[in-house]
Design an enzyme around this catalytic site. Structure first.
Site, mmCIF file in Angstrom:
data_model
loop_
_atom_site.group_PDB
_atom_site.id
_atom_site.type_symbol
_atom_site.label_atom_id
_atom_site.label_comp_id
_atom_site.label_asym_id
_atom_site.label_seq_id
_atom_site.Cartn_x
_atom_site.Cartn_y
_atom_site.Cartn_z
ATOM 1 N N CYS A 195 -6.535 -3.613 4.088
ATOM 2 C CA CYS A 195 -6.501 -2.140 3.958
ATOM 3 C C CYS A 195 -7.177 -1.687 2.665
ATOM 4 O O CYS A 195 -8.213 -1.041 2.695
ATOM 5 C CB CYS A 195 -5.074 -1.588 4.021
ATOM 6 S SG CYS A 195 -5.006 0.186 3.660
ATOM 7 N N CYS B 127 0.853 -1.197 0.000
ATOM 8 C CA CYS B 127 0.000 0.000 0.000
ATOM 9 C C CYS B 127 0.887 1.245 0.000
ATOM 10 O O CYS B 127 2.006 1.224 0.499
ATOM 11 C CB CYS B 127 -0.880 -0.021 1.249
ATOM 12 S SG CYS B 127 -1.889 1.462 1.495
ATOM 13 N N HIS C 152 1.268 -3.062 6.476
ATOM 14 C CA HIS C 152 0.057 -2.994 7.313
ATOM 15 C C HIS C 152 -1.131 -3.658 6.627
ATOM 16 O O HIS C 152 -2.242 -3.585 7.121
ATOM 17 C CB HIS C 152 -0.262 -1.533 7.653
ATOM 18 C CG HIS C 152 -0.646 -0.741 6.439
ATOM 19 N ND1 HIS C 152 0.290 -0.282 5.541
ATOM 20 C CD2 HIS C 152 -1.845 -0.383 5.953
ATOM 21 C CE1 HIS C 152 -0.336 0.342 4.560
ATOM 22 N NE2 HIS C 152 -1.631 0.292 4.780
ATOM 23 N N SER D 41 0.698 3.799 1.780
ATOM 24 C CA SER D 41 0.945 4.386 3.109
ATOM 25 C C SER D 41 2.311 3.996 3.664
ATOM 26 O O SER D 41 2.926 4.768 4.398
ATOM 27 C CB SER D 41 -0.156 3.978 4.086
ATOM 28 O OG SER D 41 -1.394 4.473 3.631
ATOM 29 N N HIS E 50 4.680 6.399 2.402
ATOM 30 C CA HIS E 50 4.616 7.653 3.167
ATOM 31 C C HIS E 50 5.509 7.572 4.405
ATOM 32 O O HIS E 50 6.088 8.574 4.820
ATOM 33 C CB HIS E 50 3.179 7.960 3.600
ATOM 34 C CG HIS E 50 2.276 8.410 2.471
ATOM 35 N ND1 HIS E 50 2.639 9.356 1.550
ATOM 36 C CD2 HIS E 50 1.010 8.047 2.137
ATOM 37 C CE1 HIS E 50 1.641 9.561 0.696
ATOM 38 N NE2 HIS E 50 0.651 8.764 1.026
HETATM 39 N N1 LIG Z 1 -7.524 7.065 4.605
HETATM 40 C C1 LIG Z 1 -7.118 5.812 4.728
HETATM 41 O O1 LIG Z 1 -7.618 5.057 5.545
HETATM 42 C C2 LIG Z 1 -6.038 5.298 3.837
HETATM 43 C C3 LIG Z 1 -5.724 3.930 3.852
HETATM 44 C C4 LIG Z 1 -4.764 3.466 2.962
HETATM 45 C C5 LIG Z 1 -4.128 4.333 2.106
HETATM 46 N N2 LIG Z 1 -4.429 5.654 2.136
HETATM 47 C C6 LIG Z 1 -3.807 6.607 1.228
HETATM 48 O O2 LIG Z 1 -4.510 6.576 -0.006
HETATM 49 C C7 LIG Z 1 -3.639 7.011 -1.042
HETATM 50 C C8 LIG Z 1 -3.682 6.018 -2.191
HETATM 51 O O3 LIG Z 1 -3.037 4.808 -1.812
HETATM 52 P P1 LIG Z 1 -2.758 3.663 -2.906
HETATM 53 O O4 LIG Z 1 -2.109 2.551 -2.184
HETATM 54 O O5 LIG Z 1 -3.976 3.427 -3.702
HETATM 55 O O6 LIG Z 1 -1.662 4.428 -3.803
HETATM 56 P P2 LIG Z 1 -1.200 4.128 -5.326
HETATM 57 O O7 LIG Z 1 0.110 4.772 -5.458
HETATM 58 O O8 LIG Z 1 -1.349 2.679 -5.615
HETATM 59 O O9 LIG Z 1 -2.292 4.883 -6.226
HETATM 60 C C9 LIG Z 1 -2.345 6.273 -6.343
HETATM 61 C C10 LIG Z 1 -2.868 6.626 -7.735
HETATM 62 O O10 LIG Z 1 -3.025 8.050 -7.807
HETATM 63 C C11 LIG Z 1 -2.728 8.428 -9.127
HETATM 64 N N3 LIG Z 1 -2.479 9.870 -9.190
HETATM 65 C C12 LIG Z 1 -1.339 10.550 -8.933
HETATM 66 N N4 LIG Z 1 -1.528 11.870 -9.134
HETATM 67 C C13 LIG Z 1 -2.818 12.027 -9.533
HETATM 68 C C14 LIG Z 1 -3.607 13.148 -9.892
HETATM 69 N N5 LIG Z 1 -3.110 14.390 -9.872
HETATM 70 N N6 LIG Z 1 -4.891 12.931 -10.254
HETATM 71 C C15 LIG Z 1 -5.410 11.686 -10.281
HETATM 72 N N7 LIG Z 1 -4.706 10.589 -9.939
HETATM 73 C C16 LIG Z 1 -3.423 10.760 -9.570
HETATM 74 C C17 LIG Z 1 -1.508 7.572 -9.473
HETATM 75 O O11 LIG Z 1 -1.288 7.504 -10.879
HETATM 76 C C18 LIG Z 1 -1.920 6.228 -8.871
HETATM 77 O O12 LIG Z 1 -2.601 5.426 -9.809
HETATM 78 C C19 LIG Z 1 -2.256 7.164 -0.402
HETATM 79 O O13 LIG Z 1 -2.052 8.513 -0.048
HETATM 80 C C20 LIG Z 1 -2.388 6.306 0.831
HETATM 81 O O14 LIG Z 1 -1.470 6.645 1.842
HETATM 82 C C21 LIG Z 1 -5.381 6.151 2.972
HETATM 83 ZN ZN LIG Z 2 -2.937 0.903 3.419
#
Ligand SMILES: NC(=O)c1ccc[n+]([C@@H]2O[C@H](COP(=O)([O-])OP(=O)(O)OC[C@H]3O[C@@H](n4cnc5c(N)ncnc54)[C@H](O)[C@@H]3O)[C@@H](O)[C@H]2O)c1
Ligand SMILES: [Zn+2]
Ligand SMILES: [Zn+2]
Length: 373
Positions: free
Chosen positions: A169, A40, A61, A42, A45
């Site tokens: 997650c 993931c 996680h 995160s 991050h």
């Molecule tokens: N709130 C929560 O509970 C929670 C839980 C897990 C992850 N997250 C967060 O969610 C986010 C996504 O995680 P992920 O594992 O899917 O990441 P990921 O890197 O797999 O996917 C992110 C996507 O965003 C796209 N992207 C980048 N810039 C963009 C833009 N300007 N417009 C549109 N799309 C764009 C990328 O091309 C990619 O496909 C991360 O910030 C992660 O930390 C939050």
């Molecule tokens: Zn996650």
């Protein structure tokens, strides 16, 4: 016992694979043999320092595995049980758990410190700081870990853990961002901004909840294709394009719901998403940025006059003890796709390669397969 694990010692440096000592389970704790872990964003991050965590930390996680041993007082699982881990533990009795909000359980307060209740560190290893934390109190990028029973949810023995791992997650976070946080209703126009492991599940959730127009946004072609395959009706490269499209479908109003799941959520993404959302609409913020970044700068009066809602969502507002089994049931009935969203698998030693692939946009989700001798 000894365990091989992926550790971040210093932000901005590659993740290191090291052998650690692992203390066995004490009161309320279980020893788990992780079979699979999801990659993931995160965890990136943490290693990039966006989320400031106590280091060193064993990353990971999103995880699934088999309970090897339980400590005194453990009632939720027994040795041999197959489990999916929840990245936020749930105590069951705090104000939040007791009111159906397990995603913000008080026990989750130390997920970035990485220790178990009582500042207990089951992982120890080399270096000046001997106590190693575990990401979200789990550390799923380790072959074995000692974790709290409140972090695991038992699943049926025949549930394939290589797929179920994503329900720790990515799937509940994305699916729940649409179904719970945005509360998508049949016939609505929905935008999902960012199609990674979280966003693809927001697409799946919005489709399941009955979105009529479902616009996926991602700058990458492969992501847009996958979104179309799993239920999006349209796919565009930017949130600004999504705004025009949503308005053209709704007599100029815009989207009913916009869910932000981009990897790094910038002010531009939030502003474009806000503008793309129409009267009475809701914008859900699920993706993250550095904790210190103010990425929301919006015209409050427009928000008032258009009665828009902007809200944050953790774990898709899910209750792990009930939503993990529910989502796995939807996988079994074919209503949620898991096989289709795993792009590639890796060994633990390949964790840096896995994260390079994530950052280069190659993966919807990558999965680590643990090896045990
Ligand atoms: N709130 C929560 O509970 C929670 C839980 C897990 C992850 N997250 C967060 O969610 C986010 C996504 O995680 P992920 O594992 O899917 O990441 P990921 O890197 O797999 O996917 C992110 C996507 O965003 C796209 N992207 C980048 N810039 C963009 C833009 N300007 N417009 C549109 N799309 C764009 C990328 O091309 C990619 O496909 C991360 O910030 C992660 O930390 C939050
Ligand atoms: Zn996650
Ligand atoms: Zn609680």
């Amino acid at each position: 016992m000894k365990t091989k694990a992926a550790v971040v010692y210093e932000t901005g440096k590659p993740i290191e694979i090291v052998e650690l000592d692992l203390d066995g389970p004490r009161e309320g704790e279980v020893l788990i043999r992780y079979t699979h872990a999801g990659l993931c964003h995160s965890d990136v991050h943490i290693s990039h320092g966006d989320l400031e965590a106590r280091l060193p930390m064993v990353l990971g996680h999103e995880g699934a595995g088999i309970i090897e041993e339980v400590g005194p007082g453990v009632t939720r699982v027994k040795a041999g049980d197959h489990v999916v881990c929840s990245f936020i533990p749930n105590c069951g009795v705090c104000r939040w758990c007791a009111t159906g909000q397990q995603a913000i359980c008080d026990m989750g307060a130390t997920i970035l410190e990485g220790y178990l209740p009582g500042e207990r560190f089951p992982f120890t290893g080399p270096g000046a700081e001997k106590n190693y934390g575990a990401m979200c109190m789990l550390g799923t990028f380790s072959q074995y870990a000692t974790i709290h029973q409140n972090s695991v949810v038992k699943v049926d023995d025949d549930m394939p853990l290589d797929k179920a791992v994503l329900v720790g997650c990515g799937v509940p976070t994305g699916w729940g961002s649409a179904v719970n946080a945005a509360a998508v209703k049949p016939g609505e126009t929905v935008i999902v901004v960012g199609v990674g492991g979280i966003g693809i599940n927001a697409v799946q959730g919005a489709r399941f909840a009955g979105a009529k127009n479902l616009i996926a946004v991602d700058p990458l072609e492969n992501k847009r294709e996958k979104a179309m395959e799993l239920g999006a009706t349209h796919a565009v490269a930017t949130a600004a394009e999504a705004m025009e499209l949503a308005q053209s479908m709704t007599n100029g109003n815009g989207a009913d719901k916009t869910i932000i799941t981009a990897g790094i959520v910038t002010e531009e993404i939030v502003t474009d998403s806000f503008n793309a959302t129409g009267k009475g609409g809701t914008i859900v913020l699920t993706g993250l940025n550095k904790l210190s970044v103010d990425n929301i700068k919006l015209p409050g009066s427009i928000m008032t006059l258009f009665k828009k809602t902007l809200k944050g969502s953790l774990f898709g507002d899910c209750n792990p003890t009930t939503d993990i089994p529910k989502i796995l049931g939807l996988y079994q009935s074919g209503d949620i796709k898991l096989d289709e969203i795993i792009t590639r698998t890796y060994t633990l030693d390949q964790v840096n390669e896995g994260y390079e692939d994530l950052l280069n946009g190659k993966n919807i989700r990558g999965v680590l397969i643990h090896e045990h001798s």
